[in-house]
Design a protein around this motif. Structure first.
Motif, PDB file in Angstrom:
ATOM      1  N   GLU A  42       0.720  -1.167  -0.127  1.00  0.00           N
ATOM      2  CA  GLU A  42      -0.043   0.024  -0.042  1.00  0.00           C
ATOM      3  C   GLU A  42       0.819   1.287   0.117  1.00  0.00           C
ATOM      4  OE1 GLU A  42      -2.501  -0.799   3.420  1.00  0.00           O
ATOM      5  OE2 GLU A  42      -4.209  -0.303   2.094  1.00  0.00           O
ATOM      6  N   PHE A  43       2.079   1.171   0.614  1.00  0.00           N
ATOM      7  CA  PHE A  43       2.764   2.518   0.840  1.00  0.00           C
ATOM      8  C   PHE A  43       3.771   2.427  -0.447  1.00  0.00           C
ATOM      9  CE2 PHE A  43       3.006   1.613   5.681  1.00  0.00           C
ATOM     10  CZ  PHE A  43       1.928   2.032   5.902  1.00  0.00           C
ATOM     11  N   VAL A  51      -4.516  17.245  -1.608  1.00  0.00           N
ATOM     12  CA  VAL A  51      -3.521  16.391  -2.279  1.00  0.00           C
ATOM     13  C   VAL A  51      -3.836  14.781  -1.554  1.00  0.00           C
ATOM     14  CG1 VAL A  51      -1.145  15.652  -2.755  1.00  0.00           C
ATOM     15  CG2 VAL A  51      -1.985  18.131  -2.710  1.00  0.00           C
ATOM     16  N   MET A  52      -4.592  14.126  -2.222  1.00  0.00           N
ATOM     17  CA  MET A  52      -4.748  12.711  -1.840  1.00  0.00           C
ATOM     18  C   MET A  52      -3.405  11.953  -1.961  1.00  0.00           C
ATOM     19  SD  MET A  52      -8.389  12.024  -3.394  1.00  0.00           S
ATOM     20  CE  MET A  52      -9.024  10.748  -2.632  1.00  0.00           C
ATOM     21  N   PHE A  53      -2.846  10.966  -1.021  1.00  0.00           N
ATOM     22  CA  PHE A  53      -1.900  10.270  -1.300  1.00  0.00           C
ATOM     23  C   PHE A  53      -0.607  11.201  -1.211  1.00  0.00           C
ATOM     24  CE2 PHE A  53      -5.093   8.911  -4.076  1.00  0.00           C
ATOM     25  CZ  PHE A  53      -5.543   7.945  -3.355  1.00  0.00           C
ATOM     26  N   GLU A  90      -2.012  11.130   3.938  1.00  0.00           N
ATOM     27  CA  GLU A  90      -1.088  10.006   3.679  1.00  0.00           C
ATOM     28  C   GLU A  90      -1.374   8.873   4.677  1.00  0.00           C
ATOM     29  OE1 GLU A  90       1.117   8.923   1.241  1.00  0.00           O
ATOM     30  OE2 GLU A  90       1.375   7.530   2.738  1.00  0.00           O
ATOM     31  N   LEU A  91      -1.174   7.445   4.163  1.00  0.00           N
ATOM     32  CA  LEU A  91      -1.408   6.403   4.887  1.00  0.00           C
ATOM     33  C   LEU A  91      -0.200   5.899   5.756  1.00  0.00           C
ATOM     34  CD1 LEU A  91      -3.907   4.212   5.371  1.00  0.00           C
ATOM     35  CD2 LEU A  91      -2.650   3.139   3.455  1.00  0.00           C
ATOM     36  N   ASN A  92       0.773   6.202   5.026  1.00  0.00           N
ATOM     37  CA  ASN A  92       2.108   5.697   5.369  1.00  0.00           C
ATOM     38  C   ASN A  92       2.626   6.595   6.587  1.00  0.00           C
ATOM     39  OD1 ASN A  92       4.949   4.901   6.080  1.00  0.00           O
ATOM     40  ND2 ASN A  92       5.521   5.020   3.899  1.00  0.00           N
ATOM     41  N   GLY A 115      -3.553   8.946   7.822  1.00  0.00           N
ATOM     42  CA  GLY A 115      -4.622   8.029   7.692  1.00  0.00           C
ATOM     43  C   GLY A 115      -4.979   7.583   6.088  1.00  0.00           C
ATOM     44  N   ASP A 116      -6.243   6.740   6.161  1.00  0.00           N
ATOM     45  CA  ASP A 116      -6.633   6.299   4.669  1.00  0.00           C
ATOM     46  C   ASP A 116      -7.766   7.573   4.308  1.00  0.00           C
ATOM     47  OD1 ASP A 116      -8.048   5.013   2.769  1.00  0.00           O
ATOM     48  OD2 ASP A 116      -8.169   3.128   3.646  1.00  0.00           O
ATOM     49  N   VAL A 117      -7.489   7.727   2.795  1.00  0.00           N
ATOM     50  CA  VAL A 117      -8.060   8.932   2.399  1.00  0.00           C
ATOM     51  C   VAL A 117      -9.704   8.565   2.672  1.00  0.00           C
ATOM     52  CG1 VAL A 117      -6.344   9.840   0.767  1.00  0.00           C
ATOM     53  CG2 VAL A 117      -8.304   7.978   0.175  1.00  0.00           C
TER      54      VAL A 117
END
Ligand SMILES: C[S@@+](CC[C@H](N)C(=O)[O-])C[C@H]1O[C@@H](n2cnc3c(N)ncnc32)[C@H](O)[C@@H]1O
Length: 346
Positions: free
Chosen positions: A142-143, A200-202, A225-227, A251-253
Motif C-alpha cells: 500500500e505504501f 492532495v490525496m496520497f 497519507e497512509l504511511n 490515515g486512509d483517504v
C-alpha cells in the motif's frame, strides 16, 4: 561573451550596491539557481533565481540570457564501460535517480559482480553523491515502497532532496518519492489560481503540498497519507520550509477526507496504480468548477480507458464532468506511460 538565445533564465536585476544584501537573502532561502552564473552588466548585477512566490513578492524578475555554468563531464557510460567486458556493457543501465545525496541504481543481474565498481565510479564523478544504493525489489504494498541495498559510500537511506527551492527530507526506502515527477509538479503549479483550496490525496512526504505552497498563491493545501513514516517526513518538510498553509493528516483517504468536512477547488490523486478506486472519495468533496488530476499507468493505446473510468465514477456520483486533457508525465515501460487526466466538475 556570447550568450545563446535559448539560454533565457529568470533573474533578479539589482543595482550593484544592493547586490550583497540580495545574495545573502538568496543563499539563506536556497533560491539562488545553480544553472547559470551571476553576471554583472553596467551598474547592475543579475542573480539567476528559482521563481518562487516569495521572490516575486520581494523583487522584479527579468528574463535574461546568462552564461551557463560549465557542464560537468558526466559521461558515466564511457568511464564505467572501460571497466566492463563487451558482454557486460550490453547489460549496463547508466540512468539513475539522484535524490539528495543518494544515487539509486538499477543493476542487471549479469552485472552484480561489478556493481561495487560501478557505484564507486559514480561516487568519484559526482561529489554531491555520498551514498550509492541499488534497487533490491519493485514498488510494493500500500505504501508503494521499494527495498534498497547499499553499494558504496555513507551507510544511510535518509537524505534531504532539493526541488525548486523546497527541501524534502525522506528515507528513500521507507517512503515513496520520485524526483522524476518534478516537471509534473511544475505543470500543476502553473494551473493553480490565487485563493484555491487544494486537496492532495496520497501525499507521501508532501512534495506536492510543499511545492504548491511555495510556488502558488493557494489559500490552503490539505494532504492525506497512509504511511506514518511518510506523514512524519511530510510534517518535518512543512516546518523546515516554513510553510503556513499546509495541513497534513495521517490515515486512509477513505476515512480522513470525509472528516475534513470541506469542498475543494482542486484535488490531486497521485496514486497511479489504483486512484480510480478512490474517485468516489474525491467526487464527494468536489463542487461545481473543481478540477481533479487523476493519475494512471496505461499503454498508449488504452489512454481512453482512464477517461471511461472517470466518466463512470462521475455518473455513479451523479456529477457531470468535462475532460480537460490527458498529460503524459513519465514512462513506466515501453509504450506504457504515467498519465494524468485533468477533468472539471460541471
Ligand atoms: C505513488 S505514492 C505518491 C506519494 C507522493 N504524492 C509523491 O508524489 O511522492 C502514493 C502514496 O499513497 C499512499 N497511499 C496508498 N493508499 C492510501 C490511502 N488509502 N490513503 C492515503 N494514502 C495512501 C502511499 O503510502 C504512498 O505514499
Amino acid at each position: 561573451m556570447i550568450f545563446s538565445s535559448e539560454n533565457m533564465t529568470n533573474a533578479i536585476k539589482i543595482q550593484a550596491k544592493k547586490a550583497e544584501e540580495v545574495k545573502v537573502y538568496l543563499m539563506s532561502t536556497n533560491n539562488l539557481s545553480h544553472t547559470a552564473k551571476v553576471h554583472a552588466k553596467e551598474e547592475y548585477i543579475y542573480f539567476p533565481v528559482i521563481r518562487t512566490k516569495d521572490i516575486l513578492k520581494k523583487y522584479t524578475i527579468v528574463q535574461i540570457s546568462l552564461p551557463k555554468k560549465k557542464e560537468k563531464q558526466k559521461d558515466l557510460k564511457t568511464k564505467i564501460s572501460s571497466q566492463l567486458t563487451k558482454k557486460e556493457q550490453e547489460h549496463l543501465k547508466t540512468s539513475f535517480d539522484h535524490i539528495g545525496t543518494i544515487a539509486i541504481l538499477e543493476i542487471d543481474s549479469q552485472l552484480e559482480k561489478k556493481e561495487k565498481i560501478i557505484a564507486n565510479v559514480l561516487l568519484e564523478m559526482f561529489p554531491s553523491i555520498k551514498t550509492v544504493l541499488k534497487k533490491a525489489g519493485s514498488h510494493e504494498g500500500e505504501f508503494r515502497t521499494q527495498k534498497m541495498a547499499l553499494l558504496a559510500g555513507v551507510e544511510t537511506k535518509e537524505t534531504c532532496h532539493r526541488e525548486n527551492g523546497v527541501m524534502l527530507f525522506l528515507d528513500v526506502e521507507k517512503v515513496y518519492f520520485s524526483p522524476r515527477l518534478s516537471t509534473e509538479r511544475q505543470r500543476i503549479v502553473k494551473l493553480v489560481k490565487k485563493g484555491e483550496s487544494i486537496l492532495v490525496m496520497f501525499s507521501g512526504c508532501a512534495p506536492y503540498p510543499c511545492i504548491l505552497s511555495k510556488h502558488t498563491f493557494a489559500k490552503e493545501i490539505y494532504g492525506v497519507e497512509l504511511n506514518p513514516v511518510g506523514h512524519q517526513y511530510g510534517l518535518r518538510n512543512v516546518v523546515v520550509n516554513k510553510l503556513k498553509n499546509v495541513f497534513l493528516f495521517n490515515g486512509d483517504v477513505r476515512t480522513v477526507v470525509p472528516q475534513l468536512r470541506k469542498k475543494f477547488d482542486r484535488i490531486l490523486m497521485p496514486l497511479p496504480k489504483s486512484s480510480e478506486e478512490f474517485l468516489d472519495v474525491a467526487l464527494a468533496v468536489a463542487k461545481k468548477g473543481t478540477i481533479i488530476h487523476c493519475y494512471d499507468f496505461l499503454h498508449e493505446e488504452k489512454f481512453q480507458d482512464a477517461v471511461k473510468k472517470i466518466e463512470k465514477a462521475c455518473a455513479t456520483a451523479k456529477k457531470k464532468c468535462k475532460i480537460l486533457g490527458i498529460f503524459k508525465c513519465g514512462q513506466h515501460s515501453p509504450r506504457t506511460f504515467r498519465i494524468c487526466v485533468d477533468f472539471e466538475i460541471l
